[in-house]
Design a protein around this motif. Structure first.
Motif, PDB file in Angstrom:
ATOM      1  N   UNK A   1       0.857  -1.229  -0.046  1.00 10.71           N
ATOM      2  CA  UNK A   1      -0.025  -0.010  -0.003  1.00 10.71           C
ATOM      3  C   UNK A   1       0.800   1.185  -0.133  1.00 10.71           C
ATOM      4  N   UNK A   2       1.995   1.383   0.778  1.00 15.86           N
ATOM      5  CA  UNK A   2       2.875   2.406   0.527  1.00 15.86           C
ATOM      6  C   UNK A   2       3.617   2.571  -0.402  1.00 15.86           C
ATOM      7  N   UNK A   3       3.983   1.444  -1.205  1.00 18.75           N
ATOM      8  CA  UNK A   3       4.759   1.720  -2.445  1.00 18.75           C
ATOM      9  C   UNK A   3       3.635   2.236  -3.259  1.00 18.75           C
ATOM     10  N   UNK A   4       2.492   1.835  -3.366  1.00 20.02           N
ATOM     11  CA  UNK A   4       1.207   2.386  -4.370  1.00 20.02           C
ATOM     12  C   UNK A   4       1.268   3.883  -4.027  1.00 20.02           C
ATOM     13  N   UNK A   5       1.101   4.129  -2.761  1.00 21.07           N
ATOM     14  CA  UNK A   5       0.852   5.499  -2.442  1.00 21.07           C
ATOM     15  C   UNK A   5       1.888   6.483  -2.932  1.00 21.07           C
ATOM     16  N   UNK A   6       3.284   5.965  -2.513  1.00 21.87           N
ATOM     17  CA  UNK A   6       4.179   6.789  -3.320  1.00 21.87           C
ATOM     18  C   UNK A   6       4.090   7.145  -4.696  1.00 21.87           C
TER      19      UNK A   6
ATOM     20  N   UNK B   1       6.745  -6.250  -5.079  1.00 20.15           N
ATOM     21  CA  UNK B   1       7.296  -7.599  -4.492  1.00 20.15           C
ATOM     22  C   UNK B   1       8.766  -7.574  -5.210  1.00 20.15           C
ATOM     23  N   UNK B   2       8.742  -6.982  -6.357  1.00 15.02           N
ATOM     24  CA  UNK B   2      10.381  -6.643  -6.861  1.00 15.02           C
ATOM     25  C   UNK B   2      11.479  -6.333  -5.872  1.00 15.02           C
ATOM     26  N   UNK B   3      10.868  -5.465  -5.045  1.00 12.61           N
ATOM     27  CA  UNK B   3      11.633  -4.456  -4.314  1.00 12.61           C
ATOM     28  C   UNK B   3      11.819  -5.196  -3.028  1.00 12.61           C
ATOM     29  N   UNK B   4      10.923  -6.331  -2.758  1.00  9.35           N
ATOM     30  CA  UNK B   4      11.196  -6.927  -1.432  1.00  9.35           C
ATOM     31  C   UNK B   4      12.510  -7.858  -1.580  1.00  9.35           C
TER      32      UNK B   4
ATOM     33  N   UNK C   1       6.891   8.769   9.089  1.00  9.11           N
ATOM     34  CA  UNK C   1       6.228   7.612   8.709  1.00  9.11           C
ATOM     35  C   UNK C   1       5.553   7.879   7.372  1.00  9.11           C
ATOM     36  N   UNK C   2       5.011   6.450   6.946  1.00  6.17           N
ATOM     37  CA  UNK C   2       4.207   6.544   5.750  1.00  6.17           C
ATOM     38  C   UNK C   2       4.830   6.867   4.506  1.00  6.17           C
ATOM     39  N   UNK C   3       4.026   7.119   3.430  1.00  2.00           N
ATOM     40  CA  UNK C   3       4.513   7.382   2.154  1.00  2.00           C
ATOM     41  C   UNK C   3       5.111   8.903   2.270  1.00  2.00           C
ATOM     42  N   UNK C   4       4.445  10.005   2.765  1.00  2.00           N
ATOM     43  CA  UNK C   4       4.884  11.031   2.869  1.00  2.00           C
ATOM     44  C   UNK C   4       6.243  11.038   3.689  1.00  2.00           C
ATOM     45  N   UNK C   5       6.598  10.526   4.530  1.00  2.00           N
ATOM     46  CA  UNK C   5       7.635  10.402   5.287  1.00  2.00           C
ATOM     47  C   UNK C   5       8.873   9.812   4.472  1.00  2.00           C
ATOM     48  N   UNK C   6       8.666   8.715   3.928  1.00  2.93           N
ATOM     49  CA  UNK C   6       9.483   8.066   2.887  1.00  2.93           C
ATOM     50  C   UNK C   6      10.017   8.894   1.929  1.00  2.93           C
ATOM     51  N   UNK C   7       9.062   9.565   1.376  1.00  2.36           N
ATOM     52  CA  UNK C   7       9.557  10.418   0.119  1.00  2.36           C
ATOM     53  C   UNK C   7      10.228  11.641   0.472  1.00  2.36           C
ATOM     54  N   UNK C   8       9.954  12.189   1.808  1.00  7.22           N
ATOM     55  CA  UNK C   8      10.741  13.479   2.358  1.00  7.22           C
ATOM     56  C   UNK C   8      12.198  13.051   2.358  1.00  7.22           C
ATOM     57  N   UNK C   9      12.633  11.760   2.536  1.00  4.02           N
ATOM     58  CA  UNK C   9      14.068  11.482   2.580  1.00  4.02           C
ATOM     59  C   UNK C   9      14.642  11.153   1.124  1.00  4.02           C
ATOM     60  N   UNK C  10      14.068  11.590   0.123  1.00  5.82           N
ATOM     61  CA  UNK C  10      14.644  11.305  -0.988  1.00  5.82           C
ATOM     62  C   UNK C  10      14.555  12.571  -1.937  1.00  5.82           C
ATOM     63  N   UNK C  11      15.388  13.449  -2.416  1.00  8.91           N
ATOM     64  CA  UNK C  11      15.339  14.507  -2.937  1.00  8.91           C
ATOM     65  C   UNK C  11      14.824  14.389  -4.411  1.00  8.91           C
ATOM     66  N   UNK C  12      14.231  15.319  -5.004  1.00 12.30           N
ATOM     67  CA  UNK C  12      13.751  14.990  -6.359  1.00 12.30           C
ATOM     68  C   UNK C  12      14.945  14.685  -7.349  1.00 12.30           C
TER      69      UNK C  12
ATOM     70  N   UNK D   1      10.790   3.477  -1.187  1.00  8.63           N
ATOM     71  CA  UNK D   1      10.907   4.440  -2.020  1.00  8.63           C
ATOM     72  C   UNK D   1      10.994   4.139  -3.596  1.00  8.63           C
ATOM     73  N   UNK D   2      12.159   3.319  -3.656  1.00  8.50           N
ATOM     74  CA  UNK D   2      12.661   2.944  -5.100  1.00  8.50           C
ATOM     75  C   UNK D   2      11.261   2.406  -5.633  1.00  8.50           C
ATOM     76  N   UNK D   3      10.702   1.317  -4.940  1.00 10.85           N
ATOM     77  CA  UNK D   3       9.464   0.831  -5.549  1.00 10.85           C
ATOM     78  C   UNK D   3       8.419   1.738  -6.109  1.00 10.85           C
ATOM     79  N   UNK D   4       8.202   2.605  -5.311  1.00  7.27           N
ATOM     80  CA  UNK D   4       7.201   3.572  -5.562  1.00  7.27           C
ATOM     81  C   UNK D   4       7.540   4.455  -6.752  1.00  7.27           C
ATOM     82  N   UNK D   5       8.817   5.179  -6.633  1.00  6.69           N
ATOM     83  CA  UNK D   5       9.412   5.812  -7.675  1.00  6.69           C
ATOM     84  C   UNK D   5       9.271   5.237  -9.145  1.00  6.69           C
TER      85      UNK D   5
END
Length: 302
Positions: free
Chosen positions: A31-36, A149-152, A198-209, A271-275
């Protein structure tokens, strides 16, 4: 109220002690990967996804809804409970590449029955507007799920026939009995995703554009190789001094210090999975890619 809390805690502990999880990468990871991904896709892509999801009744899986991208992300696991109807897709969730040999998908992906091949197939189907809505919506759910799955890492690697760590007995902190796959699929993933921020927003905040753009590069095979390498160095390597030494240990232990060290690894995988999922969805749906990239469509027979 107190009784409820103790009951819930008991149920949670009972679930954690099961030898293997009911869902791959469990719900939170998918769900978090999809949300990202939904936070990163282009507006036209997002609109196309929402249009498809509004027609989820055509799937005829009321026990496994796909009204939102988060529900769609776990739909391919939910349908495992529906018996023979979708049993053909079981082997699509993983590719068992031996960590102590060279990376090679030929055998694990025979006849396209592996996660890398099915990501490419699903992306082509999502992009094909001549297909029936039901086929495209199923492909969307598979695409979202399989990129997760690929990123697990343990969905892309194994050691000595251990089925991606499912056969490796393990303890996790104070939990004495589980297995290595379950730790990475759920216990560690849920701890990592819920860690601050936490969550999608938190994970994305750690990865610069600019970092996101770099992480989005590569092919599906490149991403699979990367996960396979992480499986060797971080998954097996975090609990076994020499993962390729014989004999393999009968049981491994993940202590709190190791868990803390691996939390950033898991967060970056999500993060990679969502991106990367956002990139694949844009290629298929934003209207500027007549041919998706992974791989090009097979030539039509004359």
């Amino acid at each position: 109220m107190i009784r409820f809390r103790f009951s819930a805690l008991f149920a949670a502990l009972a679930l954690l002690l099961l030898p293997s999880p009911a869902f791959a990468w469990w719900e939170y990871g998918h769900e978090t990967t999809a949300e990202v991904a939904m936070k990163l896709v282009k507006p036209r892509t997002k609109q196309s996804i929402l249009v498809l999801l509004k027609q989820q009744k055509v799937l005829e899986t009321p026990k496994c809804p796909a009204r939102t991208i988060e529900q769609a992300s776990v739909w391919p696991d939910c349908i495992k409970t529906l018996g023979d109807r979708f049993s053909y897709a079981f082997s699509w969730h993983f590719q068992d590449v031996e960590i102590c040999k060279q990376f090679d998908l030929k055998e694990p992906c025979a006849n396209g029955n592996c996660v890398s091949s099915q990501i490419a197939r699903a992306q082509r189907m999502v992009a094909d507007r001549e297909l029936p809505t039901r086929d495209r919506l199923m492909a969307l759910a598979f695409l979202v799920h399989f990129v997760g799955d690929l990123h697990q890492p343990l969905h892309g690697a194994e050691h000595d026939g251990d089925q991606g760590g499912n056969k490796v007995k393990a303890s996790y902190g104070v939990i004495p009995r589980t297995n290595l796959h379950s730790i990475w699929d759920g216990l560690l993933a849920e701890r990592a995703i819920s860690s601050p921020p936490p969550g999608a927003d938190g994970i994305l905040s750690e990865v610069l554009p600019e970092q996101r753009a770099e992480l989005a590069k590569g092919t599906i095979q490149d991403w699979g190789r990367e996960s396979w390498e992480i499986a060797k160095t971080q998954v097996y390597g975090s609990v076994i001094a020499d993962p390729c030494a014989k004999p393999a240990p009968e049981k491994v232990a993940m202590d709190e210090a190791t868990i803390e060290r691996l939390i950033p690894v898991v967060r970056l995988q999500v993060a990679k999975g969502g991106i990367r999922l956002a990139r694949l969805l844009d290629e298929a749906l934003d209207g500027n890619h007549p041919e998706v990239a992974h791989p090009p469509r097979p030539p039509k027979k004359s």
